[in-house]
Structures are given as C-alpha cells and as structure tokens.
Scaffold this motif. Structure first.
Motif, PDB file in Angstrom:
ATOM      1  N   THR A   1       3.742  -5.641  -6.652  1.00  0.00           N
ATOM      2  CA  THR A   1       3.098  -6.006  -5.399  1.00  0.00           C
ATOM      3  C   THR A   1       4.118  -6.567  -4.414  1.00  0.00           C
ATOM      4  N   ARG A   2       3.774  -6.532  -3.141  1.00  0.00           N
ATOM      5  CA  ARG A   2       4.701  -6.992  -2.101  1.00  0.00           C
ATOM      6  C   ARG A   2       3.996  -7.889  -1.090  1.00  0.00           C
ATOM      7  N   MET A   3       4.774  -8.787  -0.499  1.00  0.00           N
ATOM      8  CA  MET A   3       4.306  -9.556   0.643  1.00  0.00           C
ATOM      9  C   MET A   3       4.400  -8.671   1.881  1.00  0.00           C
ATOM     10  N   ASP A   4       3.900  -9.160   3.003  1.00  0.00           N
ATOM     11  CA  ASP A   4       3.933  -8.370   4.233  1.00  0.00           C
ATOM     12  C   ASP A   4       5.356  -8.009   4.647  1.00  0.00           C
ATOM     13  N   ASP A   5       6.315  -8.850   4.281  1.00  0.00           N
ATOM     14  CA  ASP A   5       7.707  -8.578   4.650  1.00  0.00           C
ATOM     15  C   ASP A   5       8.448  -7.783   3.571  1.00  0.00           C
TER      16      ASP A   5
ATOM     17  N   PRO B   1       5.134   7.784 -10.013  1.00  0.00           N
ATOM     18  CA  PRO B   1       4.293   6.637 -10.361  1.00  0.00           C
ATOM     19  C   PRO B   1       3.271   7.061 -11.414  1.00  0.00           C
ATOM     20  N   VAL B   2       3.093   6.253 -12.438  1.00  0.00           N
ATOM     21  CA  VAL B   2       2.233   6.658 -13.548  1.00  0.00           C
ATOM     22  C   VAL B   2       1.322   5.502 -13.958  1.00  0.00           C
ATOM     23  N   ALA B   3       0.076   5.836 -14.271  1.00  0.00           N
ATOM     24  CA  ALA B   3      -0.888   4.852 -14.767  1.00  0.00           C
ATOM     25  C   ALA B   3      -1.244   5.191 -16.197  1.00  0.00           C
ATOM     26  N   LEU B   4      -1.408   4.161 -17.006  1.00  0.00           N
ATOM     27  CA  LEU B   4      -1.947   4.336 -18.346  1.00  0.00           C
ATOM     28  C   LEU B   4      -3.431   4.016 -18.255  1.00  0.00           C
ATOM     29  N   VAL B   5      -4.272   5.030 -18.493  1.00  0.00           N
ATOM     30  CA  VAL B   5      -5.717   4.835 -18.383  1.00  0.00           C
ATOM     31  C   VAL B   5      -6.352   5.022 -19.745  1.00  0.00           C
TER      32      VAL B   5
ATOM     33  N   PRO C   1       0.274   0.669  -7.494  1.00  0.00           N
ATOM     34  CA  PRO C   1       0.485  -0.449  -8.419  1.00  0.00           C
ATOM     35  C   PRO C   1      -0.787  -1.159  -8.852  1.00  0.00           C
ATOM     36  N   ASN C   2      -1.798  -1.223  -7.987  1.00  0.00           N
ATOM     37  CA  ASN C   2      -2.999  -1.970  -8.346  1.00  0.00           C
ATOM     38  C   ASN C   2      -4.258  -1.122  -8.462  1.00  0.00           C
TER      39      ASN C   2
END
Length: 498
Positions: free
Chosen positions: A197-201, A439-443, A475-476
């Motif tokens: 995750t990232r902040m606005d900056d 980018p990969v998700a484990l579902v 990411p989320n």
C-alpha cells in the motif's frame, strides 16, 4: 380498674411497632445493609468498584437501593467503561441489560470498545463486538478502535477488529510503520493489510518505517515482501529516505547486495509454492492456548500447491442470502451485481527486480543495476545482463500514451528478457519498475479449500456454467467480471487468517 386492659393493649401495640424489622421503615435499607456486609457503601466509589470487580450481584443491589446506572466518575466514564477496562464481562452484561448504550461515550469521547482496546482486554473487545459495538466510531483525537489498537501495540485487538474495519487496514499498516509496532504489522498482514500500500505521496510502509528509524519494523517488512526498489512520487527509494532522515544503518540494511533469487524470473510453480508456504505459516499461528485473540487457531490445511485459475471450475456461486444461485443463460442485466463462487483472496505478491530499463539504441539496451549503488550497463541482444542468468532477447522502441505524458504519445523503450535457468520471459519497459512476474493473487475456493493463482486476463468457470474474467489484481483486491453481463465485482484481500 375497668380501663386497665385497654391501656395494656395500647402499650403492647406501641412496643410491637418499635421492634419491627428495619426494612419496613425505608425502602432500600436491606440492600444498603447487604452492600455494607459485602464491603460496599452506597456511593459512586462503591458502584464503580463493584463494576471493576465483576460483582454484578452487588450492582443489582445498588440499583435496588435506588442508585442510577448511568452515574459517571470524575473522568466522565460510566460503569460500563470501567467494566470494559477491567475485562469484567458479567458487569458489562448486567449494565447492557439495564439499557446502558454499548457505544456510550466517556472520557476523551471514547466508547467502552475503545477503552477495552487501550487496556489490552482482547476478550472484552471480542465480547463487545459481538454485542454490536460500532468499530468505526472515533474518539476526540480521531482514532477508531483499530487505529488505537495499532498505536498502543495491541495485536490481539487488531486481530479482533480487522474483520470489522477492513477499509482501514492499509491505513493501519502505515500507522504501524510510523510508530514501529512490529507485532501489529504482523497481525495486520495476517488479516489483509498490504505491505504494497502507498500514501498519497507514494511512500510505502517500508519507506515510512525507514524514515522514522524503526529498524525492526524495516526488517519485518522486508521479510514480508516489501520491495527495496519501489520509488515514491519524488523518485526516492527507501534507502534514499532513510539516508536523508539520518539513519545510515537502516539505509545499509535495505541497500544490501541483491540476493540471487531477486534476479530470477520465477515460474508459476515456484510462485505458488512461496505463496502457499506464507499462507500456511500464518494459518498455523501460535498454539491455541497462546493465541491472544482468545480463539483457537486454524489447523494447517492439507492441499496440493495452488495452480493457475485459468480454465478451472470452482464451486457453484453463492447468493447474498447464502444459498446456491443459478445464473440464467442470458446472465443478469448489464450493470447489476452477480453471484460469485465463494472466493477468498488470501495473499498478493508483486516482485520488483534490482534492474530498470533506461533506454535502447539499435540492438543495445542500457539498464541500471542496483549493485554497489545504481550503475548503468549496456547489453546487446543475445547477451546476458552482467551477474545474472537473464538473456536479452529483443529490444525496441514504441509510442505509447501514459499518465506522465498527460495522454499524449511518447516514445518508450522495451526490453524482452528470458531467464536461462527457469525459461520464464518478461518484457520490461522504461520508466516502469521491472517486475519478475505479473501481479498475482492467491485465492481460495471457500467451499473446497482449494487454492489458485490468479493474474489479470485469466478466466474460470463455476459448476453451474457461469464464466468469469479476472480484469485486475491489486494489492488489496482483485476485480472479477461476469462474462455474460459485463458486470464487475471486487474480491477484497482478507489475508491468510481473515
């Protein structure tokens, strides 16, 4: 003598009144006496002490004696706040039955749930949530219970609150990085917070921890998969930020020489093995007796390693009511929601390499290697990037519109590489982090426990014949599209134990 019997009767009646029990004189006297015998006075101090000591029977006598249940102490807290602070569940239950609001505000505008969090009363946090306490309310300083749990370093409370306030998980991990709460960072990621995750900056949790000198948090975030090569909006890496903040030892820890596996293009099988292992380890958790949440942990599931979801068939969709839903041949009307197989997103991964493309000229690419500081090298088509097993297969330029160019076409350089060890290939683009895989998700299919790897562009079906398309993996969350209707739904990251 004839009046004597009448006078005697009057005297006897007067004597009888004099020896009547005290309870007949004044309502509540019996309760006062009982309270005194139990060690309490009919005072506010006694009331709050009884609540703290989980003595609901004494609280009942206070009420019977006329005491007001909503009495406040000098700080503005009620007996329910005191019960929450002390983990006195029987007192709290009695007070809720007396109609005290579960979200009653007290000192600093805090609710009993907030008080329980700060007091590290994990079981009470769990109990209050089950009684309907609102986990999204904020105190006078703007802190909701989850953020208080992070600030105070309460991993048990974080685990209880995470499922109730998923929208705040990424903000929570940024706060945990800011204050250096390593145990909380670990708990948050188990329940769906993302280290990406990232902040606005553009700052990541790793950058925030590095900037504030939290070496242990930096180490944990690196172990959890945080990238050392990500750049913020000012083009700074975590190393740059730590150096500027005056933490050279942290900068050194982050800027170590790349490991060999950071210069490998992994196969789907290796990615699956790594992600499976992470989720299994988090699922195992501590023994039930040591689990701070007060709940038994899940046993490690028995399953084969995850496989790509593309072309697979998952369980029948489940409607919002929890019953199986059969999709019509035409699908739901455009723009509406649709029923999904019971998918759970357990893990997300993106892996940046210590290589970036600078430019291409003819058949030669100029790339930057993060070794002993950034250094640029030129590599011709058909040659290996120095110190790696990555072969440059093709280089070229193309015109592309992007956000940086405000939608106008601009020339970008691309380099196609192949890992001579694994056989995997990637195309890297100038100005974009060079990843070793999509980018990969484990579902997880919640109905069967089967796990799958999901990447953008894949399709899968349900046993009722419905077909789905994975339009994005973030990411989320991951974004799923119903092929028949074009409608989309998001599957949030719930984490290994969420």
């Amino acid at each position: 003598m004839s009046g004597f019997p009448g006078k005697f009767a009057r005297l006897a009646f007067t004597a009888a009144i004099a020896v009547l029990p005290v309870s007949c004189n004044k309502p509540g006297d019996v309760e006062k006496a009982d309270l005194k015998e139990a060690g309490y006075q009919l005072t506010a101090e006694g009331w709050f002490r009884a609540s703290a000591q989980n003595d609901w029977a004494a609280l009942q006598k206070f009420i019977a004696a006329g005491f007001h249940a909503d009495a406040r102490n000098a700080d503005g807290d009620s007996a329910l706040h005191i019960a929450a602070r002390e983990g006195a569940e029987k007192s709290a239950e009695f007070l809720l039955n007396r109609k005290l609001p579960v979200d009653q505000r007290g000192n600093a505008d805090r609710t009993p749930l907030m008080v329980a969090v700060v007091a590290n009363q994990t079981k009470m946090v769990n109990w209050l949530l089950r009684q309907g306490a609102d986990p999204t309310l904020k105190d006078k300083d703007g802190f909701a219970p989850l953020m208080l749990a992070v600030r105070e370093g309460r991993p048990g409370s974080v685990a209880e609150l995470a499922a109730y306030d998923r929208e705040s998980l990424d903000s929570a991990i940024l706060l945990a990085a800011l204050v250096g709460r390593t145990d909380v960072i670990d708990s948050l990621t188990n329940f769906g917070a993302s280290v990406y995750t990232r902040m606005d900056d553009g700052r990541t949790p790793l950058m925030v921890a590095a900037e504030n000198g939290h070496a242990d948090a930096v180490q944990l975030l690196l172990e959890l998969g945080s990238s050392r090569y990500t750049r913020d909006a000012d083009n700074r890496t975590a190393v740059d930020i730590a150096t500027a903040a005056g933490y050279p030892e942290i900068a050194t820890r982050i800027s170590r020489e790349p490991h060999a596996d950071e210069l490998v293009l992994e196969t789907p099988e290796k990615i699956a093995e790594s992600m499976d292992s992470y989720v299994d380890a988090a699922n195992a958790g501590p023994p039930a007796a040591e689990n701070e949440t007060g709940r038994p942990t899940s046993a490690k599931p028995a399953h084969d390693h995850a496989i790509p979801i593309n072309g697979e068939t998952l369980s029948t969709p489940v409607s919002s009511s929890g019953t199986s839903a059969k999709t019509s041949a035409s699908g739901p009307p455009p723009g509406t929601t649709f029923d999904m197989p019971p998918l759970v997103m357990r893990h997300y991964r993106e892996t940046e390499t210590p290589v970036s493309v600078k430019k291409v000229e003819g058949d030669t690419a100029t790339v930057s290697l993060a070794r002993n500081g950034d250094r640029e090298v030129k590599v011709r088509t058909g040659a290996l990037i120095p110190g790696t097993n990555l072969l440059v297969v093709k280089v070229r330029k193309r015109m592309e519109s992007g956000k940086v160019s405000q939608g106008l076409p601009e020339e970008i350089a691309t380099v196609q590489v192949r890992d001579e060890t694994t056989g995997s290939t990637r195309e890297w683009i100038s100005g974009v982090p060079a990843n070793s895989h999509d980018p990969v998700a484990l579902v997880e299919d919640a109905a069967t426990g089967r796990r799958y790897l999901a990447t953008p562009g894949q399709r899968f079906r349900a046993t009722d014949g419905s077909e789905y398309f994975i339009s994005d993996v973030r990411p989320n969350q991951m974004v799923i599209q119903d092929v028949a209707s074009g409608s989309v739904r998001t599957i949030p990251l719930r984490g290994p134990r969420g």
